[in-house]
Design a protein around this motif. Sequence first.
Motif, mmCIF file in Angstrom:
data_model
loop_
_atom_site.group_PDB
_atom_site.id
_atom_site.type_symbol
_atom_site.label_atom_id
_atom_site.label_comp_id
_atom_site.label_asym_id
_atom_site.label_seq_id
_atom_site.Cartn_x
_atom_site.Cartn_y
_atom_site.Cartn_z
ATOM 1 N N GLY A 308 -111.796 13.691 8.121
ATOM 2 C CA GLY A 308 -110.742 13.135 8.978
ATOM 3 C C GLY A 308 -109.742 12.286 8.219
ATOM 4 O O GLY A 308 -108.570 12.233 8.573
ATOM 5 N N GLN A 309 -110.201 11.616 7.179
ATOM 6 C CA GLN A 309 -109.284 10.743 6.445
ATOM 7 C C GLN A 309 -108.174 11.559 5.782
ATOM 8 O O GLN A 309 -106.994 11.250 5.911
ATOM 9 C CB GLN A 309 -110.042 9.928 5.399
ATOM 10 N N ILE A 310 -108.595 12.634 5.101
ATOM 11 C CA ILE A 310 -107.590 13.446 4.409
ATOM 12 C C ILE A 310 -106.731 14.221 5.417
ATOM 13 O O ILE A 310 -105.504 14.274 5.297
ATOM 14 C CB ILE A 310 -108.242 14.389 3.355
ATOM 15 N N PHE A 311 -107.371 14.751 6.476
ATOM 16 C CA PHE A 311 -106.570 15.511 7.436
ATOM 17 C C PHE A 311 -105.670 14.596 8.259
ATOM 18 O O PHE A 311 -104.573 14.992 8.656
ATOM 19 C CB PHE A 311 -107.459 16.390 8.309
ATOM 20 N N GLY A 312 -106.119 13.399 8.517
ATOM 21 C CA GLY A 312 -105.271 12.432 9.208
ATOM 22 C C GLY A 312 -104.035 12.125 8.373
ATOM 23 O O GLY A 312 -102.912 12.104 8.874
#
Length: 455
Positions: A308-312
């Motif tokens: 989620g961090q990278i996709f966010g």
Amino acid sequence: MRDRQSIHGSWASRWTFILAATGSSVGLGNIWKFPYIAGENGGGAFVLVYLACIGLVGIPIMMAEVLLGRRGRQSPTNTFRELAVEVGSSRRWAWLGLCGVVAGMMIFGFYSVVSGWVLAYVVYAAEGSFVGAGVDQIGALFAGLLADPQELVIWHTLFVILVAGVVARGVTKGLEVAIRILMPLLFILLLLLLVYAMTSGAFGQAVYFLFHVDFSALSWNAVLVALGHAFFTLSLGMGSMMVYGSYMPKNASIGGTVLIVAALDTLVALAAGLAIFPLVFLNQLDPGAGPGLMFVTLPVAFGHMDGGQIFGFLFFAMVAIAAWSSAISLLEPVVAYVVERFRISRLEACVILGGIVWVLGVGALTSFNIGSQWSLGGMNFFDLLDFLTANVLLPLGGLLVCIFAGWWVGRRITREELSMRSEWVFTAWFFVIRYVAPAAVAVVFIANLWQKVAG
Ligand code: TRP
């Protein structure tokens, strides 16, 4: 037929126009606004009405704007004047272009503020601020950002500089270069996010939500919202498409080109919905959360997903790119006009106009903190800019474009400029521009104002 050239430059090819016009239309309207208004208005039936508005009103008006722009080859203001004189009408049509200039600066004022939030979120996402956070925490993060005028000014200023910087470099060295880098990046990011959403497990639910048509969930108000949004998302009613049309090669077919732009815009809106709603459903969040859908609900979802961090981060980077390429098209018609009118350089025009929209934006961002008590008719300054443009200036601009193209410029010139292969298609377009589109816009315009005044 003589062909004028724009003093500002021209696109290298028809495809550059397509990329630039798509860059203009694909923006916060598609990724931030469309999913949340679809969510608020019940999904499928709203989407269907929206698609009808794009096809019946949006595409024909976009064709009219592009053809007027290409015929006049000047900023919208001078194009209206020139074409009006050519057909023996009043030079006062130039006022319509000036209306667009004012509308463009006003839209920029609040667009830049929201884009500033997006820039802030790019950083938040990269820092991992969403990881494991709940609705309350992200809600507080968002509220904290809005309450801090200093931080808002910094992001807003950065955005104005990014946009004015590109516009100052001109059509070929600025706009075209930016568009050629930004648009492929935008599509790659969107595709990545779509694949991510598809594999998340709740994709079917999102498809059902967006495409299951249930007319009982549709209100009259939703129809108004859908048409208004069709205008906003296709960048119609203030001259963005006219000025981009004025840089378009003569031999390119307008009908086919506009169809591609509108289709891409629609695909991106639907793709944004299909990327966002699976995450919302998977985390049992509320699809009708409103404007906070992208700034609160979605980060919560990112915070609870693998990767989620990278996709966010990728998601907010994509939104920033989309907003950037749209805002360029808000400033360009205004800059083109000022350069023509006052014979100053592009750089000077960008510094002056960048300064004006910066001040407007600073006014708009105080609506969330130190200036929140300042209101007119129940609206703060931010809401006022949004309301006056989306509900008054844009529909009025679109309506007058139809009247100008359909009744004043008339059949001979529009036919020549569109040079459609099928006479039947031209006749259908001309009928829509003369009767259907103005009637639809007038109804929505009056109903919208009525609602505001009565309710
Ligand atoms: N269409 C853009 C969006 O969806 C915003 C935009 C750019 C716009 N130029 C415009 C809206 C002209 C109205 C008029 O975010």
